[in-house]
Design a protein around this motif. Structure first.
Motif, PDB file in Angstrom:
ATOM      1  N   PHE A 313      44.813  20.358 -18.616  1.00 35.56           N
ATOM      2  CA  PHE A 313      45.461  19.054 -18.718  1.00 35.56           C
ATOM      3  C   PHE A 313      46.377  18.813 -17.515  1.00 35.56           C
ATOM      4  O   PHE A 313      46.430  17.712 -16.960  1.00 35.56           O
ATOM      5  N   THR A 314      47.096  19.844 -17.122  1.00 37.93           N
ATOM      6  CA  THR A 314      48.051  19.719 -16.020  1.00 37.93           C
ATOM      7  C   THR A 314      47.378  19.336 -14.712  1.00 37.93           C
ATOM      8  O   THR A 314      47.816  18.403 -14.015  1.00 37.93           O
ATOM      9  N   ALA A 315      46.322  20.046 -14.349  1.00 46.18           N
ATOM     10  CA  ALA A 315      45.725  19.889 -13.025  1.00 46.18           C
ATOM     11  C   ALA A 315      44.554  18.918 -12.978  1.00 46.18           C
ATOM     12  O   ALA A 315      44.252  18.377 -11.911  1.00 46.18           O
ATOM     13  N   ILE A 316      43.904  18.664 -14.118  1.00 48.93           N
ATOM     14  CA  ILE A 316      42.663  17.890 -14.099  1.00 48.93           C
ATOM     15  C   ILE A 316      42.743  16.627 -14.941  1.00 48.93           C
ATOM     16  O   ILE A 316      42.418  15.531 -14.470  1.00 48.93           O
ATOM     17  N   ALA A 317      43.164  16.760 -16.196  1.00 49.85           N
ATOM     18  CA  ALA A 317      42.975  15.659 -17.142  1.00 49.85           C
ATOM     19  C   ALA A 317      43.980  14.529 -16.980  1.00 49.85           C
ATOM     20  O   ALA A 317      43.608  13.359 -16.904  1.00 49.85           O
ATOM     21  N   ASN A 318      45.269  14.870 -16.955  1.00 48.56           N
ATOM     22  CA  ASN A 318      46.261  13.777 -16.900  1.00 48.56           C
ATOM     23  C   ASN A 318      47.589  14.167 -16.265  1.00 48.56           C
ATOM     24  O   ASN A 318      48.402  13.302 -15.964  1.00 48.56           O
ATOM     25  N   GLY A 319      47.868  15.446 -16.109  1.00 48.61           N
ATOM     26  CA  GLY A 319      49.079  15.880 -15.424  1.00 48.61           C
ATOM     27  C   GLY A 319      50.313  16.033 -16.287  1.00 48.61           C
ATOM     28  O   GLY A 319      51.334  16.553 -15.823  1.00 48.61           O
ATOM     29  N   ASN A 320      50.238  15.618 -17.578  1.00 47.39           N
ATOM     30  CA  ASN A 320      51.476  15.643 -18.368  1.00 47.39           C
ATOM     31  C   ASN A 320      51.298  16.032 -19.832  1.00 47.39           C
ATOM     32  O   ASN A 320      52.248  15.953 -20.603  1.00 47.39           O
ATOM     33  N   SER A 321      50.106  16.449 -20.236  1.00 48.25           N
ATOM     34  CA  SER A 321      49.939  16.860 -21.636  1.00 48.25           C
ATOM     35  C   SER A 321      49.633  18.348 -21.717  1.00 48.25           C
ATOM     36  O   SER A 321      49.557  19.030 -20.688  1.00 48.25           O
ATOM     37  N   ARG A 322      49.442  18.844 -22.938  1.00 43.69           N
ATOM     38  CA  ARG A 322      49.238  20.273 -23.107  1.00 43.69           C
ATOM     39  C   ARG A 322      48.796  20.563 -24.539  1.00 43.69           C
ATOM     40  O   ARG A 322      48.751  19.660 -25.383  1.00 43.69           O
ATOM     41  N   MET A 323      48.505  21.829 -24.822  1.00 40.22           N
ATOM     42  CA  MET A 323      48.323  22.294 -26.196  1.00 40.22           C
ATOM     43  C   MET A 323      49.712  22.685 -26.708  1.00 40.22           C
ATOM     44  O   MET A 323      50.401  23.511 -26.097  1.00 40.22           O
ATOM     45  N   TYR A 324      50.125  22.102 -27.809  1.00 42.08           N
ATOM     46  CA  TYR A 324      51.518  22.146 -28.219  1.00 42.08           C
ATOM     47  C   TYR A 324      51.823  23.241 -29.246  1.00 42.08           C
ATOM     48  O   TYR A 324      50.936  23.745 -29.923  1.00 42.08           O
ATOM     49  N   HIS A 325      53.106  23.568 -29.346  1.00 48.70           N
ATOM     50  CA  HIS A 325      53.635  24.359 -30.452  1.00 48.70           C
ATOM     51  C   HIS A 325      53.751  23.431 -31.659  1.00 48.70           C
ATOM     52  O   HIS A 325      54.093  22.253 -31.527  1.00 48.70           O
ATOM     53  N   SER A 326      53.462  23.927 -32.840  1.00 51.56           N
ATOM     54  CA  SER A 326      53.426  23.075 -34.034  1.00 51.56           C
ATOM     55  C   SER A 326      54.765  22.396 -34.302  1.00 51.56           C
ATOM     56  O   SER A 326      54.810  21.269 -34.816  1.00 51.56           O
TER      57      SER A 326
END
Length: 359
Positions: A313-326
């Protein structure tokens, strides 16, 4: 997570070896892919072991254009990587090589990383500093990956959808009876992608109406797929860009569904999407969120894959999202006027299902 609560019990020599694996990781990755791509692991597995000359002969018979030199450097590195072991002049698959060859998750992840992430990860440093997906430039001049999906090169498009569907599809059989238990009349699939979940729901419940909300480019793919399966009359399509200031939502549906969707946004964007969803819901509506939270994974390997996906997500998809902690989602739901009615973990390959309602 318990497996991150204390240091690894490694001897100094083993820890130094692990550091070398990281240093040479790009080389190891491409060697593994070439061993698969040219059929080397397959012929060794089929023959239950073979010499270098025998492997070369079998590859030549299958049309693989590898010279003795090329095969030799791949086999040598395969030994060092633990994919192979050798007894006298016979090469055998080691356990890691076996799973690389036969495990669907390993193959899917490898192809996704090769076609979508590998080149772009060279710009990870730039992406981390700028907050923009600098590696996306490999595919063209796009702000995010999602509008570009329908126009990606065929191999990249195939690997992206295979990766996306591999994880969600494993959860479908468990999810359908949970989500459709109360026989809803209308389900809104937010971020419906190719419409695979919408079609599964229509197949499971004969009288269900589904509306897919997504970007116009994605809806075009979904419409084609839904027509082919005969569910076109029961599935509507609602084009929307959820990052606009006032996105137009479908209001008053029985169920709203977001599968592996909110991880495509920053925390601020998730808060906005949830707030708009909350506004569209009635007091009797339910919002189901399916996510792979890294702190709810069943084992260390799963958490590793989930955390690695954050860097995509950081480098390819959008630069600002991620897999989150619940806990992040729990807070964002509260701030958006929603509450978790119940939740279920370890669905499919490590998914969590949240059933949310209006406060």
């Amino acid at each position: 997570m318990s497996f991150y609560s204390k240091p690894k019990a490694l001897h100094a020599f083993d820890a130094k070896f692990e550091a070398q694996k990281i240093a040479f990781a790009p080389i190891s990755f491409q060697v593994a892919r070439c061993l698969l791509r040219f059929g080397v692991l397959d012929v060794i597995d089929t023959a239950s072991g073979a010499s270098a000359n025998e492997i070369h002969q079998m590859l030549s018979a299958a049309g693989a254009p590898l010279s003795h030199y090329a095969l030799g450097v791949l086999l040598d590195m395969g030994l060092s990587m633990g994919l192979l072991w050798r007894e006298e002049d016979t090469y055998q698959l080691d356990k890691t090589g076996h799973f690389l060859l036969h495990d669907g998750m390993s193959r899917t992840n490898l192809e996704f990383v090769h076609h979508i992430c590998y080149q772009g990860m060279f710009k990870l440093e730039e992406s981390l500093l700028s907050g923009n997906p600098a590696g996306l430039s490999q595919f063209g001049d796009w702000d995010t990956l999602y509008p570009a999906l329908s126009s990606l090169p065929s191999a990249a498009k195939e690997s992206w959808f295979a990766f996306d569907h591999f994880y969600s599809d494993h959860a479908f059989d468990s999810l359908l009876p949970l989500v459709l238990a109360d026989k809803p009349a209308h389900l809104v699939d937010i971020g419906g992608n190719t419409g695979k979940w919408a079609r599964a729901c229509c197949h499971y419940q004969a009288d269900l109406k589904v509306t897919i909300m997504d970007l116009p480019q994605q809806l075009a793919l979904a419409q084609d797929a839904c027509r082919e399966t005969g569910f076109g009359e029961r599935i509507d399509f609602h084009p929307v860009d959820l990052l606009t200031e006032s996105p137009r939502f479908v209001e008053g549906a029985d169920l709203y569904w977001m599968s592996q969707f909110l991880d495509c946004f920053s925390e601020a964007q998730i808060r906005s999407v949830l707030a708009h969803t909350r506004k569209a819901m009635s007091k009797d509506s339910r919002l189901y969120i399916l996510e792979t939270f890294w702190d709810k994974q069943p084992n260390e390997a799963s958490a590793y894959c989930v955390n690695a996906t954050s860097l995509y997500f950081t480098a390819i998809a959008n630069g600002n999202s991620r897999m989150y902690h619940s806990s992040v989602f729990e807070q964002l739901l509260t701030e958006s006027g929603l509450t978790i009615g119940w939740q279920k973990h370890n669905i499919g390959l490590g998914h969590t299902l949240l059933c949310c309602k209006v406060k």
